[in-house]
Design a protein around this motif. Structure first.
Motif, PDB file in Angstrom:
ATOM      1  N   THR A   1       0.759  -1.065   0.081  1.00 46.20           N
ATOM      2  CA  THR A   1      -0.034   0.002  -0.095  1.00 46.20           C
ATOM      3  C   THR A   1       0.892   1.328  -0.106  1.00 46.20           C
ATOM      4  O   THR A   1       0.544   2.200  -0.189  1.00 46.20           O
ATOM      5  N   CYS A   2       1.883   0.563   0.662  1.00 43.80           N
ATOM      6  CA  CYS A   2       2.994   2.692   0.204  1.00 43.80           C
ATOM      7  C   CYS A   2       4.241   1.737   0.442  1.00 43.80           C
ATOM      8  O   CYS A   2       4.417   0.498   0.700  1.00 43.80           O
TER       9      CYS A   2
ATOM     10  N   GLU B   1       3.222 -11.217 -19.324  1.00 41.34           N
ATOM     11  CA  GLU B   1       2.669 -10.644 -18.194  1.00 41.34           C
ATOM     12  C   GLU B   1       3.713  -9.328 -18.091  1.00 41.34           C
ATOM     13  O   GLU B   1       4.674  -9.533 -18.825  1.00 41.34           O
ATOM     14  N   ILE B   2       3.909  -8.371 -18.320  1.00 41.57           N
ATOM     15  CA  ILE B   2       4.204  -7.169 -17.349  1.00 41.57           C
ATOM     16  C   ILE B   2       4.163  -6.958 -16.339  1.00 41.57           C
ATOM     17  O   ILE B   2       2.708  -6.953 -15.781  1.00 41.57           O
ATOM     18  N   SER B   3       4.644  -5.747 -15.798  1.00 36.63           N
ATOM     19  CA  SER B   3       4.169  -5.519 -14.681  1.00 36.63           C
ATOM     20  C   SER B   3       5.264  -4.028 -13.984  1.00 36.63           C
ATOM     21  O   SER B   3       5.931  -3.996 -14.961  1.00 36.63           O
ATOM     22  N   GLU B   4       4.946  -4.073 -13.296  1.00 34.24           N
ATOM     23  CA  GLU B   4       5.251  -2.181 -13.464  1.00 34.24           C
ATOM     24  C   GLU B   4       5.482  -1.370 -11.511  1.00 34.24           C
ATOM     25  O   GLU B   4       4.796  -2.283 -10.694  1.00 34.24           O
ATOM     26  N   SER B   5       5.757  -0.507 -10.708  1.00 39.23           N
ATOM     27  CA  SER B   5       5.945  -0.196  -9.565  1.00 39.23           C
ATOM     28  C   SER B   5       4.542   0.265  -9.051  1.00 39.23           C
ATOM     29  O   SER B   5       4.117   1.223 -10.847  1.00 39.23           O
ATOM     30  N   CYS B   6       3.947   0.025  -8.464  1.00 39.44           N
ATOM     31  CA  CYS B   6       3.128   0.929  -7.654  1.00 39.44           C
ATOM     32  C   CYS B   6       3.076   1.628  -5.901  1.00 39.44           C
ATOM     33  O   CYS B   6       3.636   1.402  -6.091  1.00 39.44           O
ATOM     34  N   ASN B   7       2.148   2.643  -5.763  1.00 39.43           N
ATOM     35  CA  ASN B   7       2.832   3.324  -4.613  1.00 39.43           C
ATOM     36  C   ASN B   7       3.896   3.230  -3.740  1.00 39.43           C
ATOM     37  O   ASN B   7       3.770   2.745  -3.053  1.00 39.43           O
ATOM     38  N   GLN B   8       4.652   4.243  -4.502  1.00 34.56           N
ATOM     39  CA  GLN B   8       6.019   4.710  -4.074  1.00 34.56           C
ATOM     40  C   GLN B   8       5.703   5.322  -3.159  1.00 34.56           C
ATOM     41  O   GLN B   8       7.194   5.676  -2.157  1.00 34.56           O
ATOM     42  N   GLN B   9       5.113   6.221  -2.388  1.00 37.05           N
ATOM     43  CA  GLN B   9       5.166   6.851  -1.824  1.00 37.05           C
ATOM     44  C   GLN B   9       5.681   6.329  -0.373  1.00 37.05           C
ATOM     45  O   GLN B   9       4.928   5.032  -0.014  1.00 37.05           O
ATOM     46  N   VAL B  10       5.900   7.389   0.621  1.00 33.35           N
ATOM     47  CA  VAL B  10       6.576   7.106   2.004  1.00 33.35           C
ATOM     48  C   VAL B  10       5.253   6.290   2.521  1.00 33.35           C
ATOM     49  O   VAL B  10       4.475   7.255   2.630  1.00 33.35           O
TER      50      VAL B  10
ATOM     51  N   LEU C   1       1.847  10.435  10.441  1.00 37.29           N
ATOM     52  CA  LEU C   1       1.485  10.187   9.045  1.00 37.29           C
ATOM     53  C   LEU C   1       1.889  11.438   7.441  1.00 37.29           C
ATOM     54  O   LEU C   1       2.547  12.525   7.820  1.00 37.29           O
ATOM     55  N   PRO C   2       2.917  10.365   6.613  1.00 39.24           N
ATOM     56  CA  PRO C   2       2.982  11.843   5.376  1.00 39.24           C
ATOM     57  C   PRO C   2       1.486  12.283   4.471  1.00 39.24           C
ATOM     58  O   PRO C   2       1.147  11.222   5.253  1.00 39.24           O
ATOM     59  N   LYS C   3       1.800  13.253   3.600  1.00 39.43           N
ATOM     60  CA  LYS C   3       0.446  13.427   3.652  1.00 39.43           C
ATOM     61  C   LYS C   3      -0.236  12.376   2.385  1.00 39.43           C
ATOM     62  O   LYS C   3       0.224  11.754   1.526  1.00 39.43           O
ATOM     63  N   SER C   4      -1.325  12.204   2.164  1.00 35.66           N
ATOM     64  CA  SER C   4      -2.032  11.671   1.715  1.00 35.66           C
ATOM     65  C   SER C   4      -2.217   9.891   1.592  1.00 35.66           C
ATOM     66  O   SER C   4      -1.922   8.965   1.002  1.00 35.66           O
TER      67      SER C   4
END
Length: 226
Positions: free
Chosen positions: A69-70, A97-106, A136-139
């Protein structure tokens, strides 16, 4: 007479599926004589090959849920290679199949636990607790886990007082004296560092009434004889 060589082997098919072509050739061998006609017939023949329909790719699926999730996770999507009926299996030769990065926020994170609070009781079972704060970081949503932890403490038995003794006899019968009474602290064990709250003896005034007193002597009476 001129003469044909043997046919070569068939060339590799120009396509692996969906219809291709292949060919083979031969050569006309001429004698060393002028004005000799060529060999009868073709020197190259071809034919269709691999006419089975090619496999096809389905549409890409939706992206999968991110693995985190983060803090940087990954997500992927897939598609399938669909083979026609009665066809010879043939890879689609494309990525399925392909993949990518996600939810990079701290990610949110807890501070260190505070020290334990003082126990609510010195004996007989109390509670103490420690807390931590979610930074908590923002968002970003909250931290996973408890922000407060509580545990039992000082569960050993408490020392207890015996009943008070009777009041002692007053030190004076009048004009104010004192009398005492006592009690004892019963410890749960000999090594206990605890003690009963309050005094182990009491004192109070008693017989506050005034004592009787003599008046002054009268004058001497006349002597009974001269």
């Amino acid at each position: 007479c001129p003469d044909w060589t043997n046919w070569t082997n068939w060339t590799e098919c120009s396509a692996t599926c969906g219809g291709g072509s292949r060919f083979k050739v031969r050569e006309c061998v001429l004698p060393d004589v002028r004005n000799v006609q060529q060999c009868p017939g073709p020197d190259k023949i071809s034919e269709e090959c691999n006419e089975d329909p090619c496999p096809s790719l389905t549409e890409w699926s939706d992206w999968s849920e991110c693995s985190l999730t983060c803090g940087g996770g990954t997500r992927s999507k897939r598609r399938e290679c669909v083979y026609p009926r009665n066809s010879v299996k043939n890879d689609c030769l494309e990525r399925l199949e392909i993949s990518e990065s996600c939810n990079q926020q701290v990610c949110p994170a807890f501070t260190e636990w505070t020290d334990w609070t003082e126990c609510t009781k010195t004996c007989g079972g109390g509670v103490r607790k420690k807390v931590r704060e979610c930074v908590l970081p923002k968002s970003v949503g909250g931290c996973l886990g408890d922000s407060e932890y509580e545990e039992a403490c000082n569960e050993q038995s408490c020392p207890v007082w015996t009943d008070w003794t009777e009041w002692t006899e007053c030190t004076k019968s009048c004009d104010g004296g004192t009398q005492r009474r006592e009690r004892k602290c019963v410890l749960p064990n000999e090594k206990s560092a605890l003690f009963c709250p309050g005094p182990d003896n009491e004192e109070r005034e008693c017989n506050l009434n005034r004592c009787p007193t003599w008046t002054s002597w009268t004058e001497w009476t006349p002597c009974t004889k001269t």
